[in-house]
Design a protein around this motif. Structure first.
Motif, mmCIF file in Angstrom:
data_model
loop_
_atom_site.group_PDB
_atom_site.id
_atom_site.type_symbol
_atom_site.label_atom_id
_atom_site.label_comp_id
_atom_site.label_asym_id
_atom_site.label_seq_id
_atom_site.Cartn_x
_atom_site.Cartn_y
_atom_site.Cartn_z
ATOM 1 N N ASP A 156 46.190 -46.872 24.944
ATOM 2 C CA ASP A 156 47.067 -46.080 25.648
ATOM 3 C C ASP A 156 47.758 -47.054 26.759
ATOM 4 O OD1 ASP A 156 46.128 -43.512 24.808
ATOM 5 O OD2 ASP A 156 44.258 -44.074 25.657
ATOM 6 N N VAL A 157 47.079 -48.104 27.195
ATOM 7 C CA VAL A 157 47.697 -49.045 28.054
ATOM 8 C C VAL A 157 49.243 -49.636 27.565
ATOM 9 C CG1 VAL A 157 47.712 -51.302 29.289
ATOM 10 C CG2 VAL A 157 45.822 -49.625 29.509
ATOM 11 N N ASP A 158 48.809 -49.975 26.062
ATOM 12 C CA ASP A 158 50.117 -50.470 25.400
ATOM 13 C C ASP A 158 51.119 -49.373 25.208
ATOM 14 O OD1 ASP A 158 49.029 -52.868 25.163
ATOM 15 O OD2 ASP A 158 47.969 -52.542 23.248
ATOM 16 N N VAL A 159 50.867 -48.128 25.131
ATOM 17 C CA VAL A 159 51.844 -47.177 24.792
ATOM 18 C C VAL A 159 52.442 -46.789 26.236
ATOM 19 C CG1 VAL A 159 51.994 -44.732 24.392
ATOM 20 C CG2 VAL A 159 50.296 -45.609 23.083
ATOM 21 N N ILE A 160 51.771 -46.749 27.214
ATOM 22 C CA ILE A 160 52.266 -46.553 28.507
ATOM 23 C C ILE A 160 53.341 -47.751 28.931
ATOM 24 C CG2 ILE A 160 51.916 -46.207 30.829
ATOM 25 C CD1 ILE A 160 49.211 -45.112 30.344
ATOM 26 N N LYS A 161 52.888 -49.146 28.496
ATOM 27 C CA LYS A 161 53.804 -50.229 28.888
ATOM 28 C C LYS A 161 55.024 -50.112 28.161
ATOM 29 C CE LYS A 161 50.709 -54.162 29.604
ATOM 30 N NZ LYS A 161 49.645 -54.892 28.806
ATOM 31 N N LYS A 162 55.062 -49.551 27.164
ATOM 32 C CA LYS A 162 56.391 -49.301 26.411
ATOM 33 C C LYS A 162 57.161 -48.091 26.828
ATOM 34 C CE LYS A 162 54.255 -51.070 22.155
ATOM 35 N NZ LYS A 162 53.413 -50.398 21.415
ATOM 36 N N THR A 163 56.773 -47.324 27.605
ATOM 37 C CA THR A 163 57.410 -46.200 28.201
ATOM 38 C C THR A 163 58.600 -46.481 29.064
ATOM 39 O OG1 THR A 163 55.321 -44.812 27.971
ATOM 40 C CG2 THR A 163 57.234 -44.029 29.411
ATOM 41 N N ARG A 164 59.657 -45.710 28.841
ATOM 42 C CA ARG A 164 60.723 -45.935 29.817
ATOM 43 C C ARG A 164 60.416 -45.795 31.255
ATOM 44 N NH1 ARG A 164 66.467 -45.379 30.548
ATOM 45 N NH2 ARG A 164 66.281 -43.399 31.712
ATOM 46 N N GLY A 165 60.778 -46.757 32.145
ATOM 47 C CA GLY A 165 60.797 -46.669 33.641
ATOM 48 C C GLY A 165 59.741 -47.116 34.071
ATOM 49 N N VAL A 166 58.478 -47.819 33.226
ATOM 50 C CA VAL A 166 57.395 -48.238 33.842
ATOM 51 C C VAL A 166 57.306 -49.581 33.852
ATOM 52 C CG1 VAL A 166 54.713 -48.576 33.183
ATOM 53 C CG2 VAL A 166 56.046 -46.355 32.347
ATOM 54 N N ASP A 167 56.891 -50.268 34.925
ATOM 55 C CA ASP A 167 56.997 -51.614 35.330
ATOM 56 C C ASP A 167 55.824 -52.187 35.031
ATOM 57 O OD1 ASP A 167 57.790 -54.036 36.434
ATOM 58 O OD2 ASP A 167 57.459 -53.439 38.489
ATOM 59 N N VAL A 168 54.536 -52.084 35.840
ATOM 60 C CA VAL A 168 53.271 -52.670 35.322
ATOM 61 C C VAL A 168 52.314 -51.566 35.158
ATOM 62 C CG1 VAL A 168 53.650 -55.188 36.203
ATOM 63 C CG2 VAL A 168 53.027 -53.309 37.849
#
Lengths: 401, 409
Positions: free
Chosen positions: A82-94
């Protein structure tokens, strides 16, 4: 003119001596209760707002499960995937995930059970450290490549968890695995956090045989609205997990949303307690009304004389309203002083328990508000008796003995 | 003689209607608030006791996590504790003297789907061997009301809680219906009895083996429920489990990574917390009674001043100091009791209104409890507030010099 009214009112108060004192006491007890509760409630609210502010308003949290059950370990965990999925989400920094467990911690043959958290080694750790407001006091931070190294919280380092102080370079055992202490943290102010130990994330996953994160934290990029980014994350995770909208088995919350939901609860509790305390103010007000009715009866003759020499109804009314208003306001001033001392004592008592957040608020708004309120209670309670006094017929009043 | 005192006191009260009324209102408000809070508080205690009776006094619960931070005997917190209890511990506990039976459920939150509606509920998954079923039948929380118990052969069958069946989903779930738990299909074969506790009324339960399989849990259990044999003391058995299981797991005394609590202790903890909250609330409300008492005192001082002349006459014709004091004490006592009676009636009405409001909102444990003790206690207390507030004015009246008093007014 007003000065004369006030003088007359003061004479009325003085004449009744002990009864005036008792009447004011009724008001100041009520005001003291209300003031101390408001001041503590406000202090609590300020402390929480400050905490949220420091955590950063652009932080978004992702937790397993939907709703409160997520606290207790969910069937569908959030993991590195899920961390990887979130990382690729638009607008997410870290993005950073966090493993937290209660574990056995042993130091110099002493065993305690404490919170142990696994922190990511990459840039994700920064956002968690900011959120928990962790600062290294001695030694160094965990860094990439560390395996069996640990940082200890302030209370663990300074002998509040173990009998002996834990210093940099000492070894502690966590679930029977030896760790070298490389640093200690400054006091955070929350006993749970201050008595915990931090270890590298990968080590924690191995040690606790889990790949479930207690939560994932993400920070929105500058220029992106965190609410929008939270929605994006929701959508990406839904897609990844193949879920319909509304069927989420995870929860995404922005700091703002979390703050709001906390505030609602705090507000409810505050309103309830203050309402309960305000009942004694009501009783105090009834006491003023009673005293004022008595005052009117006792001074009937005087009222007759005043009217006979030309006092208007409104003059009489003003005199009695001022009298009851003064009773209220004086009660309010004393009540304010007592109330603030109560809330300050509570603040000190709480501090001695190791919780540093709570600072009783002493804003002028509370002080002036309370005194003004007490004056209004006084004047309102005096309104009926004053009207009765004003409406007395001069002839009847003069004849009264 | 005492009759005359009462007549005097009543005269004084009825002569000044507005003032007496206002004085009484002060006490009424205070007593109302206190009585309403106590009655709801007692009602909640009774509701908790009822829950406790459902668990049974001979039960012991073993949960992972030792003293210190992990001192949370809440089985739901199990997920946060790194220490684990396993089937091996269950087996071991069964052999301890005084233990009738022990069983370890696996508790996990799950996604449940019925006719395209998705809810997140708790699954409490229990062993399905014959002996365990016999054991579960003795626990109120696990009694099947409709349908049958899950057995070893029922890996794709579930039993569900009362609310799960009747109120959680838009459509009622009936025996034989299919539901999806974590996207796997199960057939509903049993519905549990309603126990009034949302944790159990809103659950689903599959066989322990299937649950472990689904959640990939090995032989862990969330916590262990133990029944004590007849004739053994639950506290003694609890201590024995603590000691022997500690030795079995290789722990030193005082450093166990699990905690053992009797059902009584667990309910006790809950009740202690409730009592503390109750004390704070009643304390805050009781302050208005204090203010009401001060109001009575003011009224009594006024009464003494107004009747100075009368006191002088009474003394002149032979009334003793104690007679005068008593007259005023009776007056203030009556003011207090009158406030008390009205306050008790209003307080109970308020309690009952809250009960109805809570029930309408779906909260069952908020019940107003009306006890004789509370009624008598509140009455006595309001009488005390009255007489104590009247004490100083009465003393002042009784000590008056007859000559001065006669000359007054």
């Amino acid at each position: 003119m007003l000065a004369d009214y006030t003088r007359l009112a003061l004479t009325g108060i003085k004449q009744k001596g002990i009864r005036s004192l008792l009447t004011m006491m009724g008001i100041f007890i009520g005001i003291a209760m209300v003031v101390s509760l408001i001041s503590l409630g406000e202090g609590l609210q300020n402390a929480m707002l400050e905490q949220f502010e420091m955590m950063g308003t652009n932080v978004i949290m992702v937790m397993p499960g939907a709703g409160i059950e997520s606290m207790f370990g969910s069937a569908v965990p959030v993991t590195e995937h899920d961390v990887d999925v979130i990382k690729k989400t638009r607008g997410v920094d870290v993005v950073g995930g966090l493993v937290t467990k209660i574990a056995k911690v042993e130091y110099k043959d002493e065993i305690k059970y404490s919170w142990v958290s696994g922190f990511p080694q990459d840039e994700g750790r920064k956002i968690i450290e900011d959120m928990q407001q962790m600062k290294i006091e001695t030694g160094r931070d965990l860094r990439e490549g560390d395996k069996y190294k640990a940082i200890v919280g302030y209370m663990m380092a300074h002998g509040d968890v173990f009998e002996k102080e834990v210093n940099v370079g000492d070894n502690i055992m966590i679930n029977d695995q030896e760790f070298e202490v490389v640093g200690s943290l400054e006091r955070i102010g929350n006993p749970d956090d201050d008595s915990s130990a931090l270890i590298p994330l990968e080590t924690a996953k191995e040690l606790f045989e889990t790949d479930e994160y207690i939560m994932i934290m993400a920070r929105a990029k500058d220029g992106f609205d965190s609410e929008v980014v939270a929605e994006n994350i929701k959508e990406e995770l839904r897609e990844d997990r193949d879920l319909e909208e509304g069927d989420e088995n995870f929860a995404v919350q922005t700091m703002e949303q979390m703050k709001d939901s906390y505030m609602v609860v705090i507000d409810l509790v505050r309103i309830f307690l203050i309402g309960l305390a305000a009942i004694s103010l009501l009783v105090g007000g009834v006491g003023i009304m009673n005293t004022m009715y008595t005052s009117v009866i006792e001074r009937t003759n005087e009222i007759g004389v005043m009217k006979a020499i030309g006092a208007k109804n409104s003059d009489i009314m003003s005199i009695f309203l001022i009298e009851s208003g003064i009773l209220g306001a004086v009660g309010g001033i004393i009540g304010c002083a007592i109330g603030l001392s109560i809330s300050k004592s509570v603040e000190l008592a709480v501090k001695s328990q190791g919780i540093e957040y709570l600072v009783a608020s002493t804003s002028p708004v509370i002080i002036f508000g309370a005194i003004a309120f007490a004056f209004v209670v006084g004047a309102l309670s005096g309104a009926l008796p004053a009207r009765q006094a004003a409406k007395l017929k001069p002839v009847d009043a003069l004849r009264y003995e | 003689m005492i009759n005359d005192y009462f007549r005097f006191a009543l005269d004084s009260i009825t002569n000044r209607k507005t003032r007496s009324l206002l004085t009484v209102i002060g006490t009424v408000i205070g007593i109302t608030a206190v009585v309403a809070l106590i009655s709801i508080g007692q009602g909640m205690q009774v509701a908790i006791d009822d829950q406790f009776k459902l668990i049974g006094s001979n039960r012991i619960i073993v949960s992972p996590g030792g003293g210190g931070v992990g001192e949370t005997s809440n089985p739901l917190m199990g997920g946060l504790v790194s220490a684990k209890l396993t089937d091996d511990d269950v087996e071991f506990i069964r052999k301890i003297t005084g233990v009738e039976f022990a069983s370890g459920p696996v508790i996990k939150p799950v996604k449940v789907e019925f006719e395209d509606e998705v809810k997140y509920l708790t699954s409490t998954n229990v062993p399905t061997d014959a002996e365990s079923i016999k054991f579960l039948k003795g626990i109120e929380f696990y009694i099947i009301e409709d349908g049958r118990y899950i057995t070893d052969e029922d890996s794709d069958k579930v039993a569900i809680g009362y609310e799960t069946a009747h109120s959680i989903f838009d459509r009622e779930i009936k025996i034989g219906n299919k539901i999806f738990i974590e996207d796997r299909e199960f057939e509903v074969i049993g519905i549990y009895k309603k126990v009034g506790n949302p944790v159990h009324d809103r659950k689903v339960a599959m066989s322990l083996d299937r649950a472990r399989d689904m959640f990939g849990m090995g032989d862990d259990v969330s916590s262990i429920f133990v029944t004590v044999k007849d004739g053994f003391d639950a506290v003694e058995v609890k201590e024995r489990i603590e000691k022997e299981l500690g030795r079995h797991r290789g722990m030193k005394e005082g450093e166990e990574d699990f905690s053992v609590a009797t059902a009584e202790q667990m309910v006790g903890m809950f009740k202690d917390l409730l009592t503390v909250i109750q004390f704070v609330l009643i304390g805050i409300a009781a302050i208005s009674l204090l203010v009401g008492g001060i109001g009575i005192m003011t009224t009594m001082y006024t009464s003494v001043i107004e009747r100075t002349h009368e006191i002088g006459i009474m003394k002149a014709i032979g009334a003793k100091n104690s007679d005068i004091g008593l007259i005023f004490l009776i007056e203030s006592g009556l003011l207090g009791v009158a406030g008390g009676i009205i306050g008790i009636i209003l307080g109970f009405s308020l309690g009952i209104i809250v009960e109805f409001a809570a029930q309408a909102a779906g909260v069952d444990v908020m019940k107003a409890y009306i006890s004789i003790e509370l009624i008598l206690g509140a009455l006595l207390f309001s009488f005390f507030v009255g007489t104590i507030s009247g004490l100083l004015p009465a003393i002042r009246a009784s000590k008056m010099n007859p000559v001065d008093a006669l000359r007054h007014g």
